[in-house]
Design a protein around this motif. Structure first.
Motif, short mmCIF file in Angstrom:
data_model
loop_
_atom_site.label_atom_id
_atom_site.label_comp_id
_atom_site.label_asym_id
_atom_site.label_seq_id
_atom_site.Cartn_x
_atom_site.Cartn_y
_atom_site.Cartn_z
N ALA A 189 0.86 -1.19 0.00
CA ALA A 189 0.00 0.00 0.00
C ALA A 189 0.89 1.24 0.00
O ALA A 189 1.91 1.28 0.69
CB ALA A 189 -0.92 0.00 1.22
N TRP A 190 0.48 2.26 -0.75
CA TRP A 190 1.23 3.52 -0.80
C TRP A 190 0.75 4.49 0.27
O TRP A 190 1.54 5.15 0.93
CB TRP A 190 1.09 4.15 -2.18
N LYS A 191 -0.58 4.53 0.46
CA LYS A 191 -1.15 5.37 1.50
C LYS A 191 -2.31 4.63 2.16
O LYS A 191 -3.07 3.93 1.49
CB LYS A 191 -1.66 6.70 0.94
N VAL A 192 -2.45 4.80 3.48
CA VAL A 192 -3.58 4.27 4.23
C VAL A 192 -4.44 5.45 4.66
O VAL A 192 -3.93 6.45 5.18
CB VAL A 192 -3.12 3.45 5.45
N CYS A 193 -5.74 5.32 4.45
CA CYS A 193 -6.68 6.41 4.73
C CYS A 193 -7.80 5.90 5.63
O CYS A 193 -8.12 4.71 5.63
CB CYS A 193 -7.31 6.93 3.44
N GLU A 194 -8.42 6.82 6.36
CA GLU A 194 -9.64 6.47 7.07
C GLU A 194 -10.71 6.11 6.04
O GLU A 194 -10.70 6.63 4.91
CB GLU A 194 -10.10 7.63 7.95
N PRO A 195 -11.64 5.21 6.38
CA PRO A 195 -12.59 4.71 5.38
C PRO A 195 -13.31 5.79 4.59
O PRO A 195 -13.43 5.69 3.36
CB PRO A 195 -13.58 3.88 6.22
N ASP A 196 -13.77 6.86 5.25
CA ASP A 196 -14.52 7.88 4.52
C ASP A 196 -13.62 8.80 3.70
O ASP A 196 -14.12 9.61 2.92
CB ASP A 196 -15.40 8.70 5.48
N GLU A 197 -12.31 8.70 3.89
CA GLU A 197 -11.37 9.52 3.13
C GLU A 197 -10.72 8.76 1.98
O GLU A 197 -10.00 9.36 1.17
CB GLU A 197 -10.27 10.06 4.06
N LEU A 198 -10.96 7.45 1.92
CA LEU A 198 -10.25 6.61 0.94
C LEU A 198 -10.51 7.05 -0.49
O LEU A 198 -9.56 7.36 -1.22
CB LEU A 198 -10.65 5.14 1.13
N LEU A 199 -11.76 7.04 -0.92
CA LEU A 199 -12.05 7.38 -2.32
C LEU A 199 -11.71 8.83 -2.64
O LEU A 199 -11.13 9.09 -3.71
CB LEU A 199 -13.51 7.06 -2.65
N PRO A 200 -12.06 9.79 -1.78
CA PRO A 200 -11.64 11.16 -2.09
C PRO A 200 -10.13 11.31 -2.26
O PRO A 200 -9.68 12.02 -3.17
CB PRO A 200 -12.16 11.97 -0.89
N GLU A 201 -9.34 10.66 -1.41
CA GLU A 201 -7.88 10.76 -1.52
C GLU A 201 -7.37 10.05 -2.77
O GLU A 201 -6.50 10.56 -3.48
CB GLU A 201 -7.21 10.17 -0.28
N ALA A 202 -7.90 8.86 -3.03
CA ALA A 202 -7.48 8.13 -4.23
C ALA A 202 -7.84 8.93 -5.48
O ALA A 202 -7.03 9.06 -6.41
CB ALA A 202 -8.12 6.76 -4.26
#
Length: 252
Positions: free
Chosen positions: A176-189
């Motif tokens: 994994a390159w970055k780990v995000c909180e669930p609600d931030e995953l798609l916006p960050e990706a």
């Protein structure tokens, strides 16, 4: 429909959409994904492909009920699988691939990440390569790509142990390159995908080609080795017992 497809700001988003089966890949989904990847590659208005899953899973891997049917049904066993069609499409993809792992990734739900250029992972997601627990061999050139991506010992642990790897460990390993909180995953990706997508498409294709071309021969050779081992083990005692246990036929 087993796959949702949408476009925004030169990013084509593919959403694996079999939530009732945790987005496990059956033949229909393998073919739909392969077709979508090739269409995105050919579309001059698409710069980046973003792959994620619907519901609480990224993908639970190969549809084991269909796998068992392929073993027990002579007509199905004589047919080829669109698994190879999808792997070919991933190998041939000339545009950047971003994966957003929103939940569990099992089997191909993990090994597909070897073809990604960037992997974003939810902090609650987990990965597993269950091949030894299913009595089979690796797939999707993972025996080659995972050591390249995360090192031999990390790859050996994932491929030999059939154990879960959580998001923090996946980040440490480098899958994994970055780990995000669930609600931030798609916006960050999506934010990162759009940064890439704003660049010159011919330049993106050139960069990806220079990154991936050195690995093409290795992928082809690993795929041949894995397929030979997989075919030898498929339907064997350990595999048959594991599939029967999964489908409930092994329970008294």
């Amino acid at each position: 429909m087993t796959l949702q497809i949408s476009d925004d700001n030169r990013v084509r988003t593919l959403v694996l959409d079999r939530p009732e089966a945790l987005n496990a890949f059956n033949e229909e989904l393998y073919l739909a994904t392969a077709t979508a990847l090739r269409e995105a590659d050919a579309d001059p208005d698409v710069a980046v492909v973003l792959l994620t899953g619907a519901g609480r899973a990224f993908s639970a891997g190969n549809d084991l009920k269909e796998m068992e049917a392929r073993i027990t049904d002579p007509q199905m066993s004589d047919q080829g699988s669109h698994f190879t069609t999808m792997i070919s499409a991933l190998t041939d993809l000339t545009k950047p691939l971003v994966c957003a792992v929103n939940g569990v990734g099992v089997g191909i739900g993990t090994t597909v990440l070897g073809y990604a250029d960037l992997v974003f992972m939810s902090s609650t997601a987990r990965l597993k390569c269950p091949f030894t627990s299913l009595g089979v061999a690796p797939e999707a050139a993972s025996s080659y790509l995972l050591p390249q991506l995360i090192g031999r010992q990390n790859a050996a642990w994932m491929l030999l142990s059939s154990q879960w790897v959580d998001a923090a460990e996946a980040l440490r390993m480098g899958i994994a390159w970055k780990v995000c909180e669930p609600d931030e995953l798609l916006p960050e990706a999506r934010r990162h995908a759009e940064i890439i997508a704003a660049q010159s498409i011919p330049s993106l294709v050139a960069v990806k080609s220079t990154l991936t071309e050195p690995f093409r021969d290795g992928i082809e050779a690993a795929t041949a080795r894995e397929n030979a081992q997989f075919e030898m083990l498929l339907g064997g005692a350990a595999n048959a017992a594991a599939l029967a246990d999964f489908t409930g036929r092994g329970k008294s």
